[in-house]
Design an enzyme around this catalytic site. Structure first.
Site, short mmCIF file in Angstrom:
data_model
loop_
_atom_site.label_atom_id
_atom_site.label_comp_id
_atom_site.label_asym_id
_atom_site.label_seq_id
_atom_site.Cartn_x
_atom_site.Cartn_y
_atom_site.Cartn_z
N GLU A 115 1.00 -1.08 -0.11
CA GLU A 115 0.04 -0.16 0.25
C GLU A 115 0.92 1.23 -0.01
O GLU A 115 0.44 2.05 -0.56
CB GLU A 115 -0.90 -0.02 1.32
CG GLU A 115 -2.12 0.50 1.01
CD GLU A 115 -3.10 0.38 2.12
OE1 GLU A 115 -4.02 -0.47 1.85
OE2 GLU A 115 -3.10 1.04 3.40
N GLU A 120 2.10 1.82 -3.43
CA GLU A 120 0.85 2.21 -4.32
C GLU A 120 0.68 3.87 -4.05
O GLU A 120 0.44 4.35 -4.98
CB GLU A 120 -0.31 1.37 -4.05
CG GLU A 120 -1.50 1.75 -4.60
CD GLU A 120 -2.66 1.08 -4.39
OE1 GLU A 120 -2.71 0.12 -3.46
OE2 GLU A 120 -3.61 1.30 -5.09
N CYS A 136 -8.47 -2.15 3.95
CA CYS A 136 -8.19 -3.45 4.90
C CYS A 136 -9.55 -3.85 5.56
O CYS A 136 -9.83 -4.96 6.01
CB CYS A 136 -7.39 -3.11 6.06
SG CYS A 136 -6.06 -1.97 5.62
N SER A 184 -7.37 1.89 -2.36
CA SER A 184 -6.13 0.96 -2.61
C SER A 184 -6.65 -0.14 -3.17
O SER A 184 -7.53 -1.03 -2.84
CB SER A 184 -5.37 0.90 -1.44
OG SER A 184 -4.28 -0.29 -1.45
N LYS A 219 -15.41 -9.94 7.60
CA LYS A 219 -14.39 -10.99 7.04
C LYS A 219 -15.21 -12.31 6.74
O LYS A 219 -14.43 -12.86 5.82
CB LYS A 219 -13.62 -11.12 8.25
CG LYS A 219 -12.60 -10.04 8.42
CD LYS A 219 -11.22 -9.78 7.56
CE LYS A 219 -10.72 -8.47 7.69
NZ LYS A 219 -9.92 -7.94 6.75
N GLU A 255 -16.16 -11.42 3.25
CA GLU A 255 -14.98 -11.22 2.41
C GLU A 255 -14.34 -12.43 1.88
O GLU A 255 -13.85 -12.59 0.72
CB GLU A 255 -13.78 -10.17 3.11
CG GLU A 255 -12.79 -10.06 2.32
CD GLU A 255 -11.79 -9.17 3.32
OE1 GLU A 255 -11.43 -9.49 4.27
OE2 GLU A 255 -11.00 -8.20 2.51
N GLU A 298 -14.22 -13.49 -6.13
CA GLU A 298 -12.99 -13.11 -6.75
C GLU A 298 -12.00 -13.52 -5.94
O GLU A 298 -10.72 -13.41 -6.40
CB GLU A 298 -12.81 -11.68 -7.34
CG GLU A 298 -12.85 -10.71 -6.12
CD GLU A 298 -14.30 -10.24 -5.53
OE1 GLU A 298 -15.15 -11.00 -5.71
OE2 GLU A 298 -14.36 -9.36 -5.00
N CYS A 344 -10.56 -2.34 14.41
CA CYS A 344 -10.74 -3.64 14.86
C CYS A 344 -10.91 -3.88 15.85
O CYS A 344 -11.74 -4.78 16.58
CB CYS A 344 -9.62 -4.58 14.18
SG CYS A 344 -9.41 -4.23 12.45
#
Ligand code: SF4
Ligand code: SF4
Ligand code: SF4
Ligand code: FES
Lengths: 594, 156
Positions: A281, A284, A308, A328, A367, A370, A375, A524
């Site tokens: 990141e 990036e 994230c 990102s 999560k 996710e 994908e 979190c």
């Protein structure tokens, strides 16, 4: 603010004007029971379980919704009060599907506690439980069982006030009132971000996370499977709460031992892939800055925003689908970890990836969703096979019969078990930003960030949105284009604040270069999968523990983690390289806003 | 008939692009269409920039706001205590028998929909019901077929 005096249970106290009777009582350690009330949310006053007697008033008053007044004389415990509370609880129980033995919230349920406390007996009121209530299990993350709902609307207020999503509403009225999504559609078809905050704020078993721990036990028991567990930064500072420790205790070493004793084949650390996220990141961001500042490329999207937090990612996909370019492209640490487990790790350990079961222990409900995004299979397999919450993991430790308090400490396995303090602080709001700055500043200037002990206090704290500006000076030659630049950064947590930040971006008024967004209040450590209860005080203690853990680490910067150096040398090549691109980056999709 | 989008636009002009405009919009659509379709709720949410769940929550609160296509005549039988004591159940049974539908259903010819409703303020003249906006009071089981026949004949 002016002070007022009043008497509670014959004790005279002085409080600020505007404080509720409930909070005034708390100050002198008088606990009044509540149900619809939650410290994080606005006053609702619908359950009436918190009633008290105010001298001179015929009617009992709901203490959570009544401000203390000068000269009030209050009783919090009398026969009249106890009868009223018992009635309230009995009536709730009469329409409740009381199946505690088969309920996930058994032993951690506010309704159950009150029913026990007021000794509610079964035959006070006839059961008027509605028949044929179906459980909604359509979502990968959230399960909704209306037969356990007491209609306190904490979930509705959570989704509206903390998250600004408003996926839930109170529909219909009177005894037909219920908690609904739009048109009562299944959860997986509405704008829900899967953040799990409603689950964390629900007093009963009506809203829970979808559980997958039985599948994990099965995999552990299967001799042909190699089970890899990885744990998120914030789990180690919250798990202890479920297993007899004070809030804010770090239990990293015991947690690792517990997983080993449970029979997992490899105990690894998501903090490793947090460090990896920083490298990818960070690069990036620097690439985007270079394109914008040097090449004058106007198609580059700035500010760049972190990716994230899967609740946040789904939020922006629904609410700001035109602005996904700001995200990102980095996968979250969990998904990077999964993709590497079934490639790099398998290769190094001589395992067939098809035999590996990757389990992520997360503070998070989103999560789970996710992990199941179609994908997320860049390794050629499902990158993460199961995402468990801290709560599920705590339960597994109990099921395993481990005496957690007395377990010895032990270390994570290798490879992908080493982490820096920068990886650890991902768990608290502001942590990703701080970790990224520690590395980016070092890369660009060759020096450490100009903060004592590397602690970038400007981005820490619990303010909903925080910002900072760091001047970049004396750059290394290759980064000359950044000389003298003020790097403007912002941090937001809780989707309500994410929306405020995004409204600015959408209006083209955002002058930040880099923004960290976490979907849950506090980051979190306050995630939807963390132990219940979670509130401001508990979040603050968990945050404190995260920073202690950071300070305890010999390595504090992601790029100095030797396993990170090694993985680039042996496997990935270079940051943003072809392999990284394939395994560690992803794309996003537009979703319906309503 | 007006386009739903036009109704919304007109109400927003009158009440502002705020949440307060929600109920006037819902009423406006009901007045013209007699029900609010799912897509129209989404449209309202978009225009007011509130969540669709919010629109649904508000719409479902009101007995007179339907979210499904209804018959031309919506019958609403009062279910409050006074009407109940004056044989509302008999009235309902007779309606169900005559219309050959159950509570909540619509006849095949899309002429009648049968609902019950909380107090409509006609307790002194119960049992009572509404057919669309028109009150029918002092009902008896015998009166039901006559009222329905009248309505059927008004068809055109
Ligand atoms: S929600 Fe609470 S009271 Fe209800 S069945 Fe579950 S544990 Fe028991
Ligand atoms: S789902 Fe939970 S939080 Fe929501 S109203 Fe029901 S009991 Fe309360
Ligand atoms: S999971 Fe989050 S977004 Fe979904 S309903 Fe619950 S609070 Fe709202
Ligand atoms: S806790 Fe006070 S009314 Fe519910």
């Amino acid at each position: 603010m002016s002070k007022i005096k009043l008497t509670i249970d014959s004790q005279l106290i002085e409080v600020e004007q505007g404080v509720t009777i409930l909070d005034a009582a708390k100050m002198i350690n008088v606990n009044i029971p509540t149900l619809c009330h939650h410290e994080d949310l606005c006053v609702s006053g619908n359950c009436r379980v918190c009633v008290v007697e105010v001298a001179g008033r015929e009617r009992l008053e709901a203490s959570c919704a009544t401000p203390a007044e000068e000269g009030m004389d209050i009783l919090t415990n009398s026969a009249k009060i106890r009868n009223a509370r018992k009635d309230v609880v009995s009536l709730l129980v009469s329409e409740h599907n009381t199946q505690c033995t088969t309920c996930y919230r058994n032993t951690n349920c506010e309704l159950q506690d009150l029913a026990a406390e007021y000794n509610v007996d079964g035959d006070k009121y006839m059961s008027v439980l509605k028949p044929n209530i179906e459980i909604d299990k359509s979502s990968w993350s959230i399960e909704k069982d209306d037969s356990k709902c007491i209609r306190c609307q904490r979930c509705v207020r959570t989704c509206a006030e903390l998250q600004h999503v408003n996926a839930l509403t109170a529909s219909h009225k009177g005894h037909e009132m219920k908690i609904s999504t739009f048109m009562d559609l299944p959860f997986n078809e509405v704008v829900c971000t899967n953040c799990g905050q409603c689950v964390n704020h629900c007093p009963t078993g009506a809203l829970t996370e979808r559980r997958y721990f039985d599948n994990v036990w099965e995999a552990i028991g299967d001799p042909d499977k190699h089970v890899v567990m990885n744990t998120a930064p914030s789990v180690r500072v919250a798990l202890g709460e479920m297993l007899g420790f004070e809030v804010g205790t770090r239990v990293t070493g015991k947690m690792v031992t517990a997983m080993r004793k449970m029979g997992a084949d490899s105990i690894l650390d998501t903090d490793f892939s947090a460090d990896l996220t920083i490298i990818e990141e960070g690069n990036e961001l620097l690439t985007r800055l270079k394109k914008a500042l040097v090449d004058g490329d106007t198609s580059v999207k700035l500010p760049m925003i972190t990716s994230c937090s899967p609740g946040w990612v789904k939020f922006i996909e629904h609410m700001f689908p035109e602005h996904l370019g700001h995200l990102s492209t980095c996968k979250s640490p969990q998904q990077m970890f999964g993709a590497l487990t079934k490639t790099y790790y398998a290769e190094q350990k001589g395992l067939d990836p098809k035999d590996i079961v990757s389990v992520a222990i997360m503070p998070c409900a989103a999560k789970k969703y996710e992990a199941n995004r179609p994908e997320m299979n860049d390794s050629g397999y499902r990158d993460i096979d199961a995402g468990l919450t801290t709560r599920e993991f705590g339960l597994m430790i109990k099921q395993a019969g481990l005496d957690f308090k007395n377990l010895e400490d032990s270390d994570f396995d290798s490879i992908m078990g080493e982490s820096s303090g920068a990886g650890v602080i991902f768990g608290a709001t502001g942590g990703v930003m701080e970790a990224a700055l520690r590395t980016a500043y070092a890369v660009v200037t060759g020096r450490d960030v100009p903060f004592e002990n590397l602690n970038i206090t400007a981005v820490r704290g619990t303010e909903g949105i925080r910002n900072a500006s760091i001047k970049i000076e004396d750059c290394l030659p290759e980064w000359n284009f950044l000389e003298g630049v003020d790097l403007n950064v912002a941090v937001a947590h809780g989707l309500k604040n994410a929306r405020i930040i995004m409204d600015e971006v959408a209006a083209g008024k955002s002058n930040y270069h880099f923004i960290e967004v976490m979907g849950c209040p506090g980051g979190c450590i306050g995630g939807g999968g963390q132990p219940i209860p979670t509130n401001a005080e508990i979040r603050a203690k968990r945050i404190e523990a995260i920073y202690e853990e950071d300070m305890s680490k010999p390595i504090r910067k992601s790029h100095e983690n030797p396993e990170i150096v090694k993985i680039y040398k042996e496997f990935l090549g270079e940051p943003l390289g072809e392999k990284s691109h394939h395994l560690l980056h992803t794309h996003y999709r537009k979703r319906n806003r309503y | 008939m007006l386009e739903v989008a036009n109704i919304i636009e007109a109400k927003i002009e009158q009440y502002g692009r705020e949440r307060q405009a929600l109920i006037p919009i819902l009423q406006g659509i009901i007045a013209d269409k007699n029900f609010i379709a799912k897509d129209d709720m989404v449209l309202i949410a978009k225009e007011l920039d509130i969540s669709a769940a919010d629109v649904y929550g508000t719409a479902s609160f009101f007995s007179f706001i339907e979210d499904e296509r209804k018959g031309k005549y919506v019958i609403r039988v009062c279910k409050s205590i006074t009407c109940d004591m004056k044989n509302r159940r008999g009235i309902l049974a007779s309606l169900e028998k005559e219309l050959r539908i159950k509570l909540g259903e619509t006849t095949h010819d899309n002429l009648f929909t049968l609902h019950d409703v909380n107090c409509i303020g006609l307790c002194d003249q119960g049992p009572a019901m509404l057919i669309n906006d028109e009150p029918y009071t002092h009902l008896t089981v015998e009166k039901i077929p006559i009222i329905l026949r009248e309505k059927r004949n008004q068809k055109n």
